[in-house]
Write a protein that holds these residues in place. Structure first.
Motif, PDB file in Angstrom:
ATOM      1  N   LEU A 161       0.838  -1.197   0.000  1.00 43.16           N
ATOM      2  CA  LEU A 161       0.000   0.000   0.000  1.00 43.16           C
ATOM      3  C   LEU A 161       0.870   1.243   0.000  1.00 43.16           C
ATOM      4  CD1 LEU A 161      -3.077  -0.062   0.103  1.00 43.16           C
ATOM      5  CD2 LEU A 161      -2.924   0.535   2.505  1.00 43.16           C
ATOM      6  N   ARG A 162       1.924   1.185   0.838  1.00 48.76           N
ATOM      7  CA  ARG A 162       2.801   2.339   0.978  1.00 48.76           C
ATOM      8  C   ARG A 162       3.524   2.643  -0.329  1.00 48.76           C
ATOM      9  NH1 ARG A 162       5.923   1.829   6.397  1.00 48.76           N
ATOM     10  NH2 ARG A 162       4.053   2.599   7.405  1.00 48.76           N
ATOM     11  N   TRP A 163       4.053   1.575  -0.944  1.00 49.40           N
ATOM     12  CA  TRP A 163       4.784   1.777  -2.200  1.00 49.40           C
ATOM     13  C   TRP A 163       3.867   2.293  -3.289  1.00 49.40           C
ATOM     14  CZ3 TRP A 163       9.537   2.571  -2.022  1.00 49.40           C
ATOM     15  CH2 TRP A 163      10.372   1.937  -1.092  1.00 49.40           C
ATOM     16  N   ILE A 164       2.650   1.750  -3.322  1.00 49.12           N
ATOM     17  CA  ILE A 164       1.705   2.237  -4.345  1.00 49.12           C
ATOM     18  C   ILE A 164       1.464   3.733  -4.153  1.00 49.12           C
ATOM     19  CG2 ILE A 164      -0.688   2.101  -5.117  1.00 49.12           C
ATOM     20  CD1 ILE A 164      -0.626  -0.847  -4.534  1.00 49.12           C
ATOM     21  N   GLY A 165       1.276   4.118  -2.869  1.00 48.40           N
ATOM     22  CA  GLY A 165       1.024   5.530  -2.590  1.00 48.40           C
ATOM     23  C   GLY A 165       2.183   6.384  -3.058  1.00 48.40           C
ATOM     24  N   LEU A 166       3.398   5.935  -2.757  1.00 47.92           N
ATOM     25  CA  LEU A 166       4.582   6.676  -3.158  1.00 47.92           C
ATOM     26  C   LEU A 166       4.625   6.833  -4.674  1.00 47.92           C
ATOM     27  CD1 LEU A 166       6.760   7.799  -1.320  1.00 47.92           C
ATOM     28  CD2 LEU A 166       8.197   5.887  -2.015  1.00 47.92           C
ATOM     29  N   GLY A 167       4.322   5.716  -5.354  1.00 44.27           N
ATOM     30  CA  GLY A 167       4.341   5.753  -6.812  1.00 44.27           C
ATOM     31  C   GLY A 167       3.327   6.730  -7.366  1.00 44.27           C
ATOM     32  N   VAL A 168       2.108   6.663  -6.802  1.00 50.13           N
ATOM     33  CA  VAL A 168       1.054   7.572  -7.293  1.00 50.13           C
ATOM     34  C   VAL A 168       1.476   9.009  -7.092  1.00 50.13           C
ATOM     35  CG1 VAL A 168      -1.282   8.364  -6.833  1.00 50.13           C
ATOM     36  CG2 VAL A 168      -0.817   5.923  -6.956  1.00 50.13           C
ATOM     37  N   ALA A 169       2.024   9.308  -5.889  1.00 53.05           N
ATOM     38  CA  ALA A 169       2.421  10.679  -5.599  1.00 53.05           C
ATOM     39  C   ALA A 169       3.498  11.144  -6.561  1.00 53.05           C
ATOM     40  CB  ALA A 169       2.919  10.778  -4.152  1.00 53.05           C
ATOM     41  N   VAL A 192      -0.042  14.893  -1.839  1.00 55.35           N
ATOM     42  CA  VAL A 192      -0.588  13.579  -2.195  1.00 55.35           C
ATOM     43  C   VAL A 192      -0.073  12.508  -1.230  1.00 55.35           C
ATOM     44  CG1 VAL A 192      -0.649  11.792  -3.974  1.00 55.35           C
ATOM     45  CG2 VAL A 192      -0.890  14.180  -4.605  1.00 55.35           C
ATOM     46  N   ALA A 193       1.232  12.577  -0.935  1.00 53.12           N
ATOM     47  CA  ALA A 193       1.800  11.551  -0.072  1.00 53.12           C
ATOM     48  C   ALA A 193       1.177  11.619   1.321  1.00 53.12           C
ATOM     49  CB  ALA A 193       3.319  11.736   0.027  1.00 53.12           C
ATOM     50  N   TRP A 194       0.979  12.829   1.783  1.00 50.12           N
ATOM     51  CA  TRP A 194       0.387  12.958   3.121  1.00 50.12           C
ATOM     52  C   TRP A 194      -1.032  12.415   3.131  1.00 50.12           C
ATOM     53  CZ3 TRP A 194      -3.853  15.769   4.870  1.00 50.12           C
ATOM     54  CH2 TRP A 194      -4.000  15.770   6.248  1.00 50.12           C
ATOM     55  N   GLY A 195      -1.791  12.806   2.069  1.00 50.91           N
ATOM     56  CA  GLY A 195      -3.180  12.347   2.003  1.00 50.91           C
ATOM     57  C   GLY A 195      -3.234  10.822   1.971  1.00 50.91           C
ATOM     58  N   TRP A 196      -2.369  10.230   1.175  1.00 45.59           N
ATOM     59  CA  TRP A 196      -2.334   8.767   1.079  1.00 45.59           C
ATOM     60  C   TRP A 196      -2.017   8.154   2.438  1.00 45.59           C
ATOM     61  CZ3 TRP A 196      -3.349   5.921  -3.333  1.00 45.59           C
ATOM     62  CH2 TRP A 196      -3.167   4.548  -3.200  1.00 45.59           C
ATOM     63  N   VAL A 220      -2.797   4.492   4.725  1.00 48.23           N
ATOM     64  CA  VAL A 220      -1.786   3.714   5.431  1.00 48.23           C
ATOM     65  C   VAL A 220      -2.061   3.670   6.922  1.00 48.23           C
ATOM     66  CG1 VAL A 220       0.664   3.501   5.900  1.00 48.23           C
ATOM     67  CG2 VAL A 220      -0.115   4.280   3.665  1.00 48.23           C
ATOM     68  N   ARG A 221      -2.466   4.805   7.508  1.00 47.97           N
ATOM     69  CA  ARG A 221      -2.562   4.852   8.961  1.00 47.97           C
ATOM     70  C   ARG A 221      -3.578   3.896   9.561  1.00 47.97           C
ATOM     71  NH1 ARG A 221      -2.022  10.556  11.712  1.00 47.97           N
ATOM     72  NH2 ARG A 221      -4.240  10.213  11.850  1.00 47.97           N
ATOM     73  N   PRO A 222      -4.791   3.813   8.972  1.00 48.51           N
ATOM     74  CA  PRO A 222      -5.738   2.826   9.515  1.00 48.51           C
ATOM     75  C   PRO A 222      -5.138   1.428   9.466  1.00 48.51           C
ATOM     76  CG  PRO A 222      -6.865   4.314   8.044  1.00 48.51           C
ATOM     77  CD  PRO A 222      -5.413   4.633   7.934  1.00 48.51           C
ATOM     78  N   GLY A 223      -4.428   1.144   8.357  1.00 49.44           N
ATOM     79  CA  GLY A 223      -3.763  -0.144   8.234  1.00 49.44           C
ATOM     80  C   GLY A 223      -2.725  -0.349   9.319  1.00 49.44           C
ATOM     81  N   GLU A 224      -1.992   0.733   9.633  1.00 49.89           N
ATOM     82  CA  GLU A 224      -0.973   0.658  10.667  1.00 49.89           C
ATOM     83  C   GLU A 224      -1.578   0.289  12.013  1.00 49.89           C
ATOM     84  OE1 GLU A 224       1.185   4.238  10.847  1.00 49.89           O
ATOM     85  OE2 GLU A 224       2.825   3.473   9.627  1.00 49.89           O
ATOM     86  N   HIS A 225      -2.748   0.904  12.278  1.00 43.78           N
ATOM     87  CA  HIS A 225      -3.417   0.584  13.536  1.00 43.78           C
ATOM     88  C   HIS A 225      -3.691  -0.917  13.633  1.00 43.78           C
ATOM     89  CE1 HIS A 225      -3.940   4.229  15.683  1.00 43.78           C
ATOM     90  NE2 HIS A 225      -4.269   4.867  14.574  1.00 43.78           N
ATOM     91  N   ALA A 226      -4.195  -1.426  12.510  1.00 45.71           N
ATOM     92  CA  ALA A 226      -4.482  -2.861  12.489  1.00 45.71           C
ATOM     93  C   ALA A 226      -3.214  -3.660  12.726  1.00 45.71           C
ATOM     94  CB  ALA A 226      -5.119  -3.242  11.150  1.00 45.71           C
ATOM     95  N   ALA A 227      -2.101  -3.190  12.056  1.00 40.41           N
ATOM     96  CA  ALA A 227      -0.844  -3.903  12.176  1.00 40.41           C
ATOM     97  C   ALA A 227      -0.345  -3.867  13.614  1.00 40.41           C
ATOM     98  CB  ALA A 227       0.199  -3.282  11.245  1.00 40.41           C
TER      99      ALA A 227
END
Lengths: 450, 450
Positions: free
Chosen positions: B7-15, B47-51, B56-63
């Motif tokens: 997810l993180r890498w995709i976000g970076l790529g999109v940004a 964009v990176a912040w929004g992503w 990412v953050r909700p996912g992090e909570h789960a992690a």
């Protein structure tokens, strides 16, 4: 009953107002005796213009001082200077010219600066005094970069603001609005949170107050007031001055302390700060009427320092005086002193100014205390006598009423005793004064009409 | 759980993609290259912040609730994130500056930039290993780095003459800081130092001008300085939270009073004329010598005072009790340490040492000037804070302050060397204090204090 609980607490917290009130009227009386010019439309007008930046800067300091943690915003002076030079330079570059743009720019700058300060204090958690010290150094440096030496001009619409020929100036409106806004703000729940946080941050946190938001809010309010102070300052000097920072910081901190705000946090009010700033102005004014020549500024320094120290020491002594002062409400105190001061003002204006004509009107500030006393005695019967009599009557009446009300809660017969004794005193004064009054009143009235 | 890095890498790529598109669009529209770069960077950040925020953050909570231990890379990031961010910012600023300015991209500048980045990593990395005296450690690193930078960028920075002049100025600042350090150890502040320095400066010349032998005059001035300190201590003991403002008031009064006294009977108010004895000039002048050695005695005086202070604070009962009082008043009182005696004592020392500084400054300048202490108003505070003495008391020492003084002095010299004027120096000082203090003097979060 909420009334019985609230009354003593209210007088206890505002007992700190007694010192500024007393100082204010003492200074006012001395100032009027030294130079009756103060109580004219132009005199008050120029007083308002000169005192306005100081009053507003004191409000800005107060907002942060109430928030506690020993935060004195040392950077308030350089911030005012910063907004001042930025406004003047932007006007010089034709970027802004309309009043609305001026206000928006100033308030925007003030808010932005204080927002950064607040965020640093809340999130980086550095001591507020260090943050403000850092802001002080940075801003006073950048001010000199923006404008090397005092210069520039204010826009044309602002020129009449600084004239000070009449009481009714836009600066007075600014001052009234700013004070009114603070008084309104002091009634909000946010202000309650602010005071709670200032007096005990841990208690506020455990009580569920969002202390970070409250602290940043206090900084934002301080930013708005600093911006208004900068506008009043720009109107006063009609130009830009990057070097006034230190002076304004020191003087407005003095005014803040004179006004009874606690630097430890949690206590402070608009009336006190207003009086504190006016006291500073009056000190300068009174000292200016004595012509010390070359050492004038040194005497001013000495007086500032001494008065600041004395008023700080008084706040130590105040809690001990509280038990005796419990029944003295600041409002009553204010009214009493106001009546006395009003009598002196009338006395100084009419009894000195009119009878002996132009000679004294030209040089009202030449007499010293020594020869003022016999002249005052000679001029006494003209108008001052009835005024003094009325003052004594009013004082007696108000004091009796106040004590009667204070005693009424105890549900004993003592109010009656006070009433009877008071009435007897009033009657005695009236009877004593009647013969004198009947033959003095007539010329005094015609004097007043003239 | 494997989806998170993806997810993180995709976000970076999109940004990156969006930023590249915006950059291309900007170039296509014939925007200047810098502007297009700036907009692209801003878009990327947004964009990176929004992503990060929404995906990412909700996912992090789960992690985090899953309890997966973070890998070594996460560990490194956690420890060095401040350094990485700061280093990245410096490199970015360097690249932008080289793109914007011709002739900026030189070997010297590259090395200077690398030194800065290395400095940050070194201080952050090593400070994690050192728990005690972290501030002294960081201060020393900054001092060394600054010196290296100065030697690289400024001709003659490391020459003997420049070192000597830096040490002379540092001696004055260091002596002025003795009192401030002691007072800060008890949790107080002394803002009367600059005023006492100025008053001693003018007063000494005045007394010498009256015909008093210089040695007796200096002793007299030291006693007077100690007297002012004594008054400071006595008056501020009950007002410890407001010592800052009280000493400021005393300072005002002292400087005003001195000037009035020295102006009596003088035609030029505020100016004192007199002959400074040669041995006093030799004490502080740049070309002074000590017993034949080509070293100004003031440096040796400062060195002796510093050694005395450092050893004394560590090894005498007085010094240890001072720390005990600053650390915890209640437990110090249980050891029957008199808080009043120590509080008044440190203020008295502060007054006497400030007067000594004023006397030495008279020898340096050769003429009396009341404003000679003004730069020390906030500089002493800055040096104490940068050195790492806590303003809350109980932590720090004079050794730390010496480092702070040297850092400030080397920085001043460096800034002068690369051609920055006084106002820029002040601006940079202001900005420097915050990060330095933030590195080691952050107060704990409120939730840890309940």
């Amino acid at each position: 009953m909420s009334g019985t609980v609230a009354a003593p607490r209210a007088s206890a917290s505002s007992a700190y107002l007694l010192v500024p009130i007393l100082l204010f009227f003492v200074l006012l009386i001395v100032a009027v005796l030294r130079s009756p010019h103060l109580i004219t439309s132009a005199g008050i007008g120029s007083a308002v213009i000169v005192a306005a930046p100081l009053v507003l800067a004191t409000f800005a300091l107060m907002a942060i001082a109430i928030a506690g943690r020993g935060s004195v915003d040392l950077s308030v002076g350089p911030l005012i200077g910063f907004i001042n030079v930025v406004l003047v330079q932007l006007f010089g570059a034709d970027v802004i010219s309309a009043p609305l743009e001026f206000f928006a720019t100033a308030i925007g700058l003030g808010l932005a600066y204080q927002l950064v300060m607040g965020l640093i204090i809340v999130f980086i958690r550095v001591q507020p005094i260090i943050v403000s010290l850092s802001g002080y150094l940075a801003l006073s440096g950048i001010n000199l970069v923006i404008m090397q030496r005092p210069g520039g001009t204010a826009p044309d619409w602002m020129l009449p603001w600084g004239a000070g020929t009449s009481i009714w100036s836009p600066v007075l409106a600014l001052l009234v609005i700013a004070t009114g806004a603070w008084l309104l703000f002091a009634r909000t729940a946010f202000f309650g949170h602010l005071r709670l946080m200032g007096s005990d941050e841990r208690a506020a946190y455990t009580a569920g107050v969002h202390i970070g938001i409250v602290r940043i809010g206090a900084h934002l309010i301080a930013g708005v007031y600093a911006a208004l102070a900068a506008i009043a300052y720009t109107a006063l000097i009609s130009s830009g001055d990057p070097t006034q920072g230190t002076t304004y910081t020191l003087i407005s901190v003095t005014a803040l302390v004179l006004g009874g705000t606690s630097l430890a946090g949690g206590r402070g009010g608009a009336i006190g700060s207003l009086l504190g700033a006016l006291n500073i102005y009056l000190i300068t004014y009174v000292l200016a009427t004595f012509s010390f020549g070359d050492v004038q500024s040194f005497v001013t320094d000495l007086a500032y320092g001494t008065i600041l120290v004395c008023s700080l020491l008084l706040t130590v002594a105040l809690p001990r005086l509280q038990s005796t002062l419990r029944h003295v409400s600041p409002l009553l105190f204010f009214i009493l002193l106001f009546i006395v001061a009003f009598g002196v003002i009338l006395h100084a204006t009419y009894d000195y100014g009119v009878p002996s004509g132009a000679a004294q009107a030209v040089a009202p500030a030449t007499f010293l205390f020594e020869d003022a006393a016999p002249r005052a005695a000679a001029a006494m019967p003209m108008l001052a006598h009835p005024v003094a009599l009325a003052t004594v009557l009013l004082v007696a009446l108000l004091a009796v009423l106040r004590w009667a009300i204070a005693q009424a809660r105890t549900r004993s017969l003592s109010p009656l005793v006070y009433l009877v004794v008071g009435a007897a005193a009033v009657l005695a004064v009236y009877l004593l004064a009647r013969p004198a009054q009947s033959d003095v009143m007539a010329p005094a009235v015609t004097q007043g009409v003239k | 759980m494997r989806t998170l890095p993806l997810l993180r890498w995709i976000g970076l790529g999109v940004a990156l993609l969006i930023a590249a598109i915006s950059f291309g669009l900007g170039l296509w529209q014939n925007l200047p290259a810098q502007q297009a770069m700036f907009y692209a960077a801003a878009t990327f950040a947004a964009v990176a912040w929004g992503w990060h925020h929404y995906a990412v953050r909700p996912g992090e909570h789960a992690a985090a609730s899953g309890g997966e231990p973070s890998g070594p890379r996460g560990e490194v990031w956690r420890r060095y994130r401040a350094a990485i961010i700061a280093g990245g910012l410096i490199i970015a600023a360097f690249l932008i500056a080289s793109a914007a300015m011709d002739g900026f991209f030189t070997w010297l500048n590259i090395i200077a930039c690398l030194v800065l980045v290395a400095l940050i990593f070194l201080s952050v990395g090593l400070s994690g290993l050192i728990v005690a005296n972290r501030s002294a450690f960081i201060g020393l690193i900054v001092l060394g780095g600054l010196f290296l930078l100065g030697a690289l960028k400024v001709d003659g920075f490391a020459s003997g003459a420049n070192l000597k002049s830096m040490l002379v100025f540092a001696s004055f600042l260091g002596l002025a800081c003795v009192g401030q350090t002691l007072v800060a150890l008890l949790g107080g502040l002394d803002l009367s130092i600059p005023f006492v320095i100025g008053s001693a400066n003018v007063g000494l010349l005045y007394i010498i001008g009256l015909g008093v032998p210089p040695v007796i005059a200096i002793i007299l001035i030291l006693l007077l300085g100690a007297l002012v300190g004594l008054i400071n201590g006595i008056l501020s003991f009950r007002l410890q939270g407001q010592a800052l403002i009280l000493t400021l008031g005393i300072g005002f009064a002292v400087s005003g009073g001195t000037q009035i006294l020295t102006s009596i009977g003088s035609k030029f108010a505020g100016n004192v004329f007199g002959q400074v004895p040669d041995w006093l000039k030799n004490l502080a002048a740049m070309n002074g010598n000590t017993f034949g050695l080509n070293v100004p005695p003031v440096i040796l005086i400062w060195g002796a005072v510093a050694i005395l202070m450092i050893l004394g604070m560590k090894n005498t009962v007085y010094g240890r009790y001072l720390y005990a009082l600053g650390g915890n008043r209640t437990s110090a009182a249980r050891l029957s340490i008199s808080e009043r005696r120590y509080w008044i004592g440190v203020y008295t020392i502060s007054g006497a040492v400030s007067a000594l500084t004023g006397a030495l400054l008279l020898g340096w300048s050769g003429g009396g000037f009341i404003g000679v202490g003004q730069p020390y108003l906030f500089m002493t505070l800055a040096a104490v804070v940068i050195g790492g003495t806590s303003l809350l008391g109980g932590n720090g020492g004079y050794g730390f302050t010496v480092i702070g003084v040297l850092v400030l002095q080397v920085l001043t010299s460096f800034l002068v060397g690369i051609g920055l004027t006084y106002e820029w120096q002040q601006f940079i000082f202001g900005l420097l204090i915050l990060p330095m203090v933030a590195l080691y003097a952050r107060s704990p979060h409120i939730r840890t204090q309940i």
